[in-house]
Design a protein around this motif. Structure first.
Motif, mmCIF file in Angstrom:
data_model
loop_
_atom_site.group_PDB
_atom_site.id
_atom_site.type_symbol
_atom_site.label_atom_id
_atom_site.label_comp_id
_atom_site.label_asym_id
_atom_site.label_seq_id
_atom_site.Cartn_x
_atom_site.Cartn_y
_atom_site.Cartn_z
ATOM 1 N N GLU A 32 31.683 41.756 37.639
ATOM 2 C CA GLU A 32 30.475 42.396 37.110
ATOM 3 C C GLU A 32 30.613 42.660 35.612
ATOM 4 O O GLU A 32 29.678 42.427 34.836
ATOM 5 C CB GLU A 32 30.213 43.706 37.844
ATOM 6 N N HIS A 33 31.777 43.138 35.190
ATOM 7 C CA HIS A 33 31.991 43.478 33.776
ATOM 8 C C HIS A 33 32.936 42.493 33.087
ATOM 9 O O HIS A 33 33.278 42.705 31.911
ATOM 10 C CB HIS A 33 32.549 44.892 33.658
ATOM 11 N N GLU A 34 33.354 41.460 33.785
ATOM 12 C CA GLU A 34 34.281 40.452 33.257
ATOM 13 C C GLU A 34 35.495 41.129 32.628
ATOM 14 O O GLU A 34 35.805 40.947 31.450
ATOM 15 C CB GLU A 34 33.580 39.523 32.266
ATOM 16 N N ALA A 35 36.181 41.910 33.430
ATOM 17 C CA ALA A 35 37.403 42.587 33.017
ATOM 18 C C ALA A 35 38.518 42.188 33.970
ATOM 19 O O ALA A 35 38.289 41.945 35.157
ATOM 20 C CB ALA A 35 37.217 44.099 33.033
ATOM 21 N N VAL A 36 39.746 42.129 33.435
ATOM 22 C CA VAL A 36 40.891 41.745 34.243
ATOM 23 C C VAL A 36 41.988 42.799 34.114
ATOM 24 O O VAL A 36 42.045 43.551 33.133
ATOM 25 C CB VAL A 36 41.453 40.366 33.829
ATOM 26 N N GLY A 37 42.863 42.829 35.114
ATOM 27 C CA GLY A 37 44.023 43.707 35.087
ATOM 28 C C GLY A 37 45.204 43.027 35.744
ATOM 29 O O GLY A 37 45.042 42.136 36.587
ATOM 30 N N LEU A 38 46.402 43.446 35.331
ATOM 31 C CA LEU A 38 47.625 42.885 35.884
ATOM 32 C C LEU A 38 48.686 43.976 35.872
ATOM 33 O O LEU A 38 48.841 44.680 34.868
ATOM 34 C CB LEU A 38 48.088 41.699 35.040
ATOM 35 N N ALA A 39 49.409 44.133 36.973
ATOM 36 C CA ALA A 39 50.410 45.199 37.062
ATOM 37 C C ALA A 39 51.678 44.700 37.736
ATOM 38 O O ALA A 39 51.629 43.883 38.664
ATOM 39 C CB ALA A 39 49.853 46.399 37.822
#
Length: 288
Positions: free
Chosen positions: A145-152
């Motif tokens: 929806e917001h074209e955001a990514v995360g990685l942990a």
């Protein structure tokens, strides 16, 4: 949850000339411009015991070989080397927002890496987030929806500290992400089949499960006691529980079936190889 293996390897066997990479192929097909996946141990220039695609600058490998390996991965993904961003990981639950000022941090030197962080989020295209592994659990997040990514990066410490929630919360507060819309994936890592822990670790896991009021059935999927006084632990299952508690739909979570300890033909494993081994990276980013 999708039971099919989400991390897809090339059909061809590894070769020395190019990195052998596993892609989150379903995500990449569904969301054009998104690139996400996990490296193997093959297709680089590092010598023994780091053969061959070691991506860790902290394991006493030749630094120039590690940088060459990292460059090869960027080339294979058809992205500029300057896009790839690394951290000095410390097994915490601390996550950083990456913007243009930190783009490319740590790609060729530990001193320039983002310090004391185990996760990243960004909504800027052309930034590729990278975290390093040799048994710990990579957690991938994408908000279409917001074209955001995360990685942990979730070892047992980061897992019980709930780095999954930290990453989701940062995406929510920074980008307006709604957990019910976030897609998540849990990547190749040591499985419950191989991950034996002592009572100290087990007690922290049981505390984490109690904090979320997990059912006895749920507890059994995460940790089981053994006759020798040790415990077999699934960090994948515990991270999945935390993701669901944070509001991610179970149908939006994909979990690997690949164990790094079982598959040292494909991956580095710190535990299986007695600590003398290399590091894979997980990556995620949106193409510019």
């Amino acid at each position: 949850m999708n039971n099919a293996e989400p991390f897809v390897a090339p059909a061809s066997a590894p070769v020395e000339e190019r990195p052998y990479l596993l892609h989150l192929a379903g995500w990449e097909a569904a969301f054009p411009g998104l690139s996400a996946g996990f490296t193997s141990r093959w297709g680089g220039v590092s010598g023994s015991p780091f053969g061959t695609l070691n991506c860790g600058l902290h394991v006493r490998d030749v630094a120039a070989d590690v940088v060459t390996n990292r460059r090869r991965i960027a080339e294979a993904l058809e992205q500029p080397f300057e896009a790839f961003t690394y951290a000095e990981q410390v097994h915490s639950a601390d996550v950083a927002v990456i913007g243009s000022a930190l783009k490319g941090a740590g790609r060729d030197a530990r001193e320039t890496a983002v310090q004391d962080r185990d996760g990243f989020v960004t909504n800027e295209k052309g930034i590729f987030l990278c975290t390093q592994y040799a048994d710990c659990v990579p957690l991938f997040f994408y908000d279409p929806e917001h074209e955001a990514v995360g990685l942990a990066h979730a070892g047992w410490k980061g897992t019980v500290l709930n780095i999954a929630m930290s990453t989701i919360s940062l995406m929510t507060h920074t980008f307006g992400s709604r957990p019910a819309n976030i897609r998540a994936a849990i990547g190749p890592s040591i499985g419950q089949c191989c991950y034996e822990v002592d009572g100290t670790v087990a007690s922290r896991v049981y505390e984490a499960l109690a904090s979320m009021q997990a059912s006895e059935t749920a507890v059994q999927t995460v940790i089981t006691a053994q006759p020798n006084g040790k415990y077999m632990l699934s960090l994948q299952a515990l991270n999945q529980k935390f993701m669901e508690q944070a509001g991610i739909l179970s149908s939006h979570i994909e979990v690997t079936q690949l164990c790094t300890s079982c598959r040292t033909d494909l991956f580095f494993s710190h535990r299986k190889e007695g600590g003398a081994t290399g590091r894979m990276i997980a990556w995620i980013g949106m193409r510019a």
